[in-house]
Design an enzyme around this catalytic site. Sequence first.
Site, short mmCIF file in Angstrom:
data_model
loop_
_atom_site.label_atom_id
_atom_site.label_comp_id
_atom_site.label_asym_id
_atom_site.label_seq_id
_atom_site.Cartn_x
_atom_site.Cartn_y
_atom_site.Cartn_z
N TYR A 52 0.92 -1.19 0.07
CA TYR A 52 0.00 -0.08 0.11
C TYR A 52 0.96 1.21 0.07
CZ TYR A 52 -4.16 -3.17 1.44
OH TYR A 52 -4.86 -4.07 1.35
N HIS A 121 -0.74 -12.37 0.05
CA HIS A 121 -1.66 -11.39 -0.97
C HIS A 121 -2.22 -12.20 -1.99
CE1 HIS A 121 -2.06 -6.78 -0.77
NE2 HIS A 121 -3.38 -7.34 -1.02
N SER A 151 -5.19 -14.49 0.81
CA SER A 151 -5.85 -13.46 0.35
C SER A 151 -6.38 -13.73 -1.12
CB SER A 151 -5.48 -11.89 0.45
OG SER A 151 -6.42 -11.03 -0.15
#
Length: 309
Positions: A52, A121, A151
């Site tokens: 991020y 991820h 995820s």
Amino acid sequence: MRYIEFGEDKRKVSEIVMGLMRIADMSTKEVATLIDTGLEVGINFLDTADCYAKGKAEEILGDVFVENPNLREKVFLQSKCGIRIDEDFTYFDFSREHILNAVDAGLKRLKTDYLDCLLLHRPDALMEPDEIAEAFTKLYDAGKVKNFGVSNFNPMMMSMLGDALNFPIVTNQVQFSIAHTPMLDAGFQVNMHWDGAVMRDGGILEYCRVKGIVIQAWSALQYGYFEGVFLGSEKYPELNKVLNRMAEEKGVTPTAIALAWILRYPAKIQAVIGTTKPARIRESAKATDFTLTKKEWYEIYLAAGNKLP
């Protein structure tokens, strides 16, 4: 606020998760206010990732922890790794070396000694489960990570990885909202000819229910792939009409109704919100103050343009 038991230590965590993808341009004071507002209404779960804003989001959060020494122990902190943003292009890497280096770098940015949960991820097609297991074991034994999850994994990926791990996969964070329902659509349209019957996910919701894996819904208020928020959107007039009516009936906002729709699914489930506005945090928390009836849930599903056979 409602809570679920999370991980091997069965920590009580809020059904609403505060996603911190958009905090990179905020001040530490603003972020602290956001988190404090969440705690005031019972939200104790923070979600971030090393990619991020190329790590900036974690850095800001780490500075907040330093400026507010008692805050870290009040929250459940989850981060993710595996997306590598290189200068030429972005790719996925679940190698042992990258996982270990990514966690060490993330802990340094976050200015903390441990993560309550680490997620892999987006899936790396070249993943080696045994290599991942080695990395997880080292992180767990060193006290750097308490729980592990994934995820955007389908059931076969979770099964393949889980067979190699000494730890349970405690959560799977997947895209899920009123306006993004392929995980539900295929279940309704079993053995039908039209496109809605195509199973694109392999039965993620059902697999997680059977295995006791927590489902975390990201983009909980959005449609498409980061195309926008459906609340108030002219693309969803009937949906907004229904959400507004139910919100007025229950004395909450359409935001709370939309999140309550996700949380009505009968599994261990959380909704991730990415707002940077304290007022929206308070609105979202009210989603756990009530439970939609089955008829209300199906009315919302159909109002989004979905079909039932």
